[in-house]
Write a protein that holds these residues in place. Sequence first.
Motif, PDB file in Angstrom:
ATOM      1  N   GLU A   1      -2.632  12.675   6.513  1.00 27.11           N
ATOM      2  CA  GLU A   1      -3.130  11.605   5.639  1.00 27.11           C
ATOM      3  C   GLU A   1      -3.109  10.260   6.360  1.00 27.11           C
ATOM      4  O   GLU A   1      -4.062   9.478   6.243  1.00 27.11           O
ATOM      5  CB  GLU A   1      -2.296  11.544   4.363  1.00 27.11           C
ATOM      6  N   ARG A   2      -2.054   9.999   7.128  1.00 29.21           N
ATOM      7  CA  ARG A   2      -1.974   8.727   7.846  1.00 29.21           C
ATOM      8  C   ARG A   2      -3.094   8.620   8.876  1.00 29.21           C
ATOM      9  O   ARG A   2      -3.737   7.558   9.000  1.00 29.21           O
ATOM     10  CB  ARG A   2      -0.613   8.608   8.523  1.00 29.21           C
ATOM     11  N   ALA A   3      -3.344   9.709   9.614  1.00 25.47           N
ATOM     12  CA  ALA A   3      -4.386   9.672  10.645  1.00 25.47           C
ATOM     13  C   ALA A   3      -5.758   9.451  10.027  1.00 25.47           C
ATOM     14  O   ALA A   3      -6.583   8.695  10.570  1.00 25.47           O
ATOM     15  CB  ALA A   3      -4.360  10.979  11.436  1.00 25.47           C
TER      16      ALA A   3
ATOM     17  N   ARG B   1      -6.510   8.010   7.034  1.00 27.99           N
ATOM     18  CA  ARG B   1      -6.664   6.691   6.416  1.00 27.99           C
ATOM     19  C   ARG B   1      -6.659   5.568   7.452  1.00 27.99           C
ATOM     20  O   ARG B   1      -7.169   4.480   7.168  1.00 27.99           O
ATOM     21  CB  ARG B   1      -5.542   6.468   5.394  1.00 27.99           C
ATOM     22  N   ASP B   2      -6.112   5.820   8.632  1.00 24.52           N
ATOM     23  CA  ASP B   2      -6.093   4.795   9.680  1.00 24.52           C
ATOM     24  C   ASP B   2      -7.293   4.894  10.615  1.00 24.52           C
ATOM     25  O   ASP B   2      -7.416   4.089  11.535  1.00 24.52           O
ATOM     26  CB  ASP B   2      -4.805   4.918  10.514  1.00 24.52           C
ATOM     27  N   SER B   3      -8.162   5.878  10.407  1.00 19.65           N
ATOM     28  CA  SER B   3      -9.309   6.075  11.302  1.00 19.65           C
ATOM     29  C   SER B   3     -10.566   5.448  10.710  1.00 19.65           C
ATOM     30  O   SER B   3     -10.565   4.939   9.577  1.00 19.65           O
ATOM     31  CB  SER B   3      -9.542   7.569  11.533  1.00 19.65           C
ATOM     32  N   GLU B   4     -11.652   5.516  11.473  1.00 21.34           N
ATOM     33  CA  GLU B   4     -12.929   4.973  11.007  1.00 21.34           C
ATOM     34  C   GLU B   4     -13.518   5.769   9.851  1.00 21.34           C
ATOM     35  O   GLU B   4     -14.337   5.249   9.084  1.00 21.34           O
ATOM     36  CB  GLU B   4     -13.927   4.935  12.170  1.00 21.34           C
TER      37      GLU B   4
ATOM     38  N   ALA C   1     -12.085   6.598   7.266  1.00 17.62           N
ATOM     39  CA  ALA C   1     -11.497   6.179   5.989  1.00 17.62           C
ATOM     40  C   ALA C   1     -12.551   5.555   5.083  1.00 17.62           C
ATOM     41  O   ALA C   1     -12.477   5.676   3.856  1.00 17.62           O
ATOM     42  CB  ALA C   1     -10.348   5.204   6.245  1.00 17.62           C
TER      43      ALA C   1
END
Length: 518
Positions: free
Chosen positions: A88-90, A92-95, A97
């Motif tokens: 989930e972190r990867a 939401r922190d990527s393009e 998102a």
Amino acid sequence: MRNLTKTVLRWPVATIVVVVTLTAVFGAFASQAVMEDGAAVDNELTAAQDTLDEAFGDQTQVLQILVESTDGSDVRSVAGLETVTALERAIRDSEVASTLVDERGGGQPAIVSHLGPVAQAVEQRGIGGLDDGDVRALQARALEQLPSQFGALYDGLLGESTGGDEIVTTGLVLVFQDTSGLDEDGALDQQRALVDVVETVEPADRVTVAPLSIPLLLADSEVGGEVGRLFGTALLIITAVLAAVYWVTPRARPRLRATARMGRRTAADVTLTLAVIVLAVVWMQGLGVLLGPGYADVIGAFSPQTQIVPILIVGLGVDFGIHLLARYRSELGAADGDAGDGIAAQAFATAGRTVGVTLLLCTAATAIGFLTNLASPVEFLATLGVLAAAGITAAFVLTMTLVPAVRMLLDRRAARAGRLPAETLASQRTSTLPRLIGRTSWLAERAPAATLAVALLLVGVGGYGYTQLDTRFEITDFVPQDDPALETFETLQEQFAGGFDERTEVLLTGDVATPDAH
């Protein structure tokens, strides 16, 4: 057939020019072929789906991420929670998102996982200090506090439990993307970007992660490339078979020169037969475009299912050249070697009015058999039947025109130079392959009753097997079986009843802006 053979033999160069011209024309149309999915039946359900696609389109798409333990341990664990949190972190922190569905205002969550309730419970305190038992206890406590429909959702994201301790080794993470306003290619590209992000995540120990999207799996299966490889393999095998069939051991002297001469003839006949197959495929593709949408509109567009037709043409069309050239060689060997350059014309004239007629009847019977597919309500079956009939007819026409024309020019020149291997060709009947096949006739000669009884027994066994056939269509039938995503797909089928990539839509038509419609 007599008139056709006479025309070809009288004007071989003109015949070759006509064949080349027609090939160029059909090739130009073949380049316009469009590939579509032709597996659907044309009925009210597919019509409703077309309306849904045109009027509304797909508003969302889901990527399923399979989280699985590698040692048979429960995925409701610290390792599973760490992996889900990292995913989930990867994301939401990527393009990608920005492509997730809008969660504002209590909308649909963009990311839902089998450990979602636990993730919410530990969001404030963190994962540190938890053990696997704590994770399972938090999951159970959170599910008790949720409304029943949400509890059912999270239960559905857990695989089947095993053992007395109810160990669950698989779980799902669902990622929803907004696809409103995107066409099919745009939605696929958007999901590919999401898959790339998921594949950068390093899962915790004892856990693996595998993303799966059914549309992406089918779109990237490259059925055309696979069929091309099969077609090339079939041609290689046929080349070896043709070389063995066409080769005759020379008996003339000097032996070395005769062997080289026979080698050139064999290579020429193999090339001619293969050229007929390749050109027949080009003609078939061109005729398919002319008979399809945008032109005659008699059949549907090309589909992954119809790409098997070129391989059918290899198997059905190669024997035309073998039969015609075998009879031609036989007549050539039996003719008077002093007949000059007319010996080739006489041999082909006989082959055309004998074997040619047989091939014509075989072509007609085969084409009619394939054309019965026109009675099928499944569009791709009708299209496949017409394409196969067109391909086999093209193979016949090319065999009866291109083969005699080219062979006539070559043998006429050889006869004038006194290099026509009539003596060698005359010995073809006594070569190894004809003698070997001929020996099988002793069954019918010496034990006809037993042979017939065995044949009838085999027919009975085959008939019983025919009644036991179970025909079904799987969505992954056209996906290469060595694709690693198929293993993920099978796990979803077994553990999650197919997964969460399907939905049911209800289409209302007519005057829907009324109280009755409401």
